[in-house]
Design an enzyme around this catalytic site. Structure first.
Site, PDB file in Angstrom:
ATOM      1  CD  GLU A   1       4.215   2.217  -9.226  1.00 32.37           C
ATOM      2  OE1 GLU A   1       3.194   1.988  -8.569  1.00 32.37           O
ATOM      3  OE2 GLU A   1       4.995   1.321  -9.600  1.00 32.37           O
TER       4      GLU A   1
ATOM      5  CG  HIS B   1       0.965  -2.035 -15.363  1.00 32.65           C
ATOM      6  ND1 HIS B   1       0.660  -3.256 -14.797  1.00 32.65           N
ATOM      7  CD2 HIS B   1       1.929  -2.283 -16.288  1.00 32.65           C
ATOM      8  CE1 HIS B   1       1.384  -4.202 -15.371  1.00 32.65           C
ATOM      9  NE2 HIS B   1       2.158  -3.638 -16.280  1.00 32.65           N
TER      10      HIS B   1
ATOM     11  CG  ASN C   1      -4.233  -0.696 -12.545  1.00 29.50           C
ATOM     12  OD1 ASN C   1      -4.028  -0.856 -11.331  1.00 29.50           O
ATOM     13  ND2 ASN C   1      -3.604  -1.420 -13.463  1.00 29.50           N
TER      14      ASN C   1
ATOM     15  CG  ASP D   1      -2.086  -4.513 -16.689  1.00 32.77           C
ATOM     16  OD1 ASP D   1      -2.733  -3.959 -15.776  1.00 32.77           O
ATOM     17  OD2 ASP D   1      -1.393  -5.527 -16.501  1.00 32.77           O
TER      18      ASP D   1
ATOM     19  CB  SER E   1       1.346   3.402 -17.497  1.00 32.31           C
ATOM     20  OG  SER E   1       2.505   3.148 -18.254  1.00 32.31           O
TER      21      SER E   1
ATOM     22  N   GLY F   1       0.786  -1.232   0.000  1.00 34.64           N
ATOM     23  CA  GLY F   1       0.000   0.000   0.000  1.00 34.64           C
ATOM     24  C   GLY F   1       0.818   1.282   0.000  1.00 34.64           C
TER      25      GLY F   1
ATOM     26  NE  ARG G   1      -9.124 -11.803  -7.153  1.00 38.64           N
ATOM     27  CZ  ARG G   1      -9.303 -13.112  -7.305  1.00 38.64           C
ATOM     28  NH1 ARG G   1      -8.322 -13.961  -7.069  1.00 38.64           N
ATOM     29  NH2 ARG G   1     -10.484 -13.574  -7.698  1.00 38.64           N
ATOM     30  CB  ILE G   2      -7.877 -11.105 -13.623  1.00 41.60           C
ATOM     31  CG1 ILE G   2      -6.393 -11.070 -14.014  1.00 41.60           C
ATOM     32  CG2 ILE G   2      -8.771 -11.057 -14.863  1.00 41.60           C
ATOM     33  CD1 ILE G   2      -5.920 -12.249 -14.808  1.00 41.60           C
ATOM     34  CG  LEU G   3     -11.037  -6.332 -11.401  1.00 38.63           C
ATOM     35  CD1 LEU G   3     -10.812  -4.836 -11.571  1.00 38.63           C
ATOM     36  CD2 LEU G   3     -11.758  -6.619 -10.088  1.00 38.63           C
TER      37      LEU G   3
HETATM   38  C1  GAR Z   1       3.021  -1.023  -7.590  1.00 41.13           C
HETATM   39  O1  GAR Z   1       4.276  -1.064  -8.213  1.00 41.13           O
HETATM   40  C2  GAR Z   1       1.909  -1.053  -8.631  1.00 41.13           C
HETATM   41  O2  GAR Z   1       2.231  -0.329  -9.787  1.00 41.13           O
HETATM   42  C3  GAR Z   1       1.826  -2.524  -8.920  1.00 41.13           C
HETATM   43  O3  GAR Z   1       1.940  -3.139  -7.671  1.00 41.13           O
HETATM   44  C4  GAR Z   1       2.749  -2.328  -6.822  1.00 41.13           C
HETATM   45  C5  GAR Z   1       1.987  -2.083  -5.543  1.00 41.13           C
HETATM   46  O4  GAR Z   1       2.773  -1.449  -4.595  1.00 41.13           O
HETATM   47  N1  GAR Z   1       0.580  -2.852  -9.573  1.00 41.13           N
HETATM   48  C6  GAR Z   1       0.464  -3.799 -10.484  1.00 41.13           C
HETATM   49  O5  GAR Z   1       1.389  -4.516 -10.833  1.00 41.13           O
HETATM   50  C7  GAR Z   1      -0.925  -3.940 -11.068  1.00 41.13           C
HETATM   51  N2  GAR Z   1      -0.895  -4.741 -12.236  1.00 41.13           N
HETATM   52  P1  GAR Z   1       2.101  -0.780  -3.309  1.00 41.13           P
HETATM   53  O6  GAR Z   1       1.206  -1.847  -2.673  1.00 41.13           O
HETATM   54  O7  GAR Z   1       3.279  -0.456  -2.435  1.00 41.13           O
HETATM   55  O8  GAR Z   1       1.334   0.415  -3.743  1.00 41.13           O
END
Ligand code: GAR
Length: 202
Positions: free
Chosen positions: A171, A106, A104, A142, A133, A11, A88-90
């Site tokens: 991010e 990614h 989202n 994605d 992204s 998170g 999760r795939i929705l």
């Molecule tokens: C992040 O890098 C996010 O971009 C990725 O998971 C990580 C979560 O980190 N998401 C995906 O890969 C979605 N396909 P966080 O729990 O520390 O925010």
């Protein structure tokens, strides 16, 4: 605007959204995790944001899980559904319901490397640039229209771990910024392949 944030892990993106919530005019109504015992739930507790665990392992099908998730989300009538490390795939039914108000983040420069292990894939391909992204969520995994990206350089000695850390840092800047565009009403999804910012196709 009211938002619901979906997480599956640490998170850190949720934290950056919490830290910027006032500035970006977002009221986080609820954090939902599909995994119990993740650090993201502690983050929401510390910020006094209600949270809910929907352990996907306790549902007999993807559809049942998504139905339960829709019920929880709809209790809060959110203007925006924010996927922040939600792994999760929705189902199409779920996506149809929130399309146009679901974002989202990614960890790749989409359309490169949808799915998992994006950092290792970028290293293995000898890419010199990688990044993150933010996109609208559509039925293509994605694959919804990209709204904005941040890039990082891949150094020769880079590991997937060091690269992931560098990307995450970006991010945390990128996601609140894009959410702010949304809460300001500047960002729209026209159709499954087209998003606009201030009326201009992105
Ligand atoms: C992040 O890098 C996010 O971009 C990725 O998971 C990580 C979560 O980190 N998401 C995906 O890969 C979605 N396909 P966080 O729990 O520390 O925010």
């Amino acid at each position: 605007m009211n938002g619901v944030v979906l997480i599956s892990g640490g998170g850190s993106n949720l934290q950056s959204i919490i830290d910027n919530a006032e500035k970006i005019n977002l009221s986080i109504q609820c954090v939902v995790s599909n995994r119990p015992d993740v650090y993201g739930l502690e983050r929401s507790a510390k910020a006094n944001i209600p949270s809910c665990i929907l352990d996907h392992k306790l549902f007999k099908s993807r559809r049942d899980f998504d139905q339960a998730l829709m019920s929880v989300i709809d209790e809060h009538q959110p203007d925006i559904v924010i996927l922040a490390g939600f792994m999760r795939i929705l189902t199409d039914e779920f996506i149809n319901k929130y399309q146009g108000r679901m974002l989202n983040i990614h960890p790749s420069l989409l359309p490169k490397y949808p799915g998992l292990n994006t950092h290792q894939q970028a290293i293995d391909a000898s890419d010199t640039l990688h990044g993150a992204s933010v996109h609208f969520v559509t039925k293509t995994l994605d694959g919804g229209p990209v709204i904005a990206q941040k890039k990082v350089k891949i150094n020769p000695e880079e590991s997937a771990e060091t690269l992931a850390a560098k990307v995450l840092k970006q991010e945390h800047v990128l996601y609140p910024e894009v959410i702010h565009w949304y809460t300001q009403g500047r960002l729209k999804l026209l159709d499954a392949t087209t998003a606009t910012l201030d009326g201009q196709v992105i």
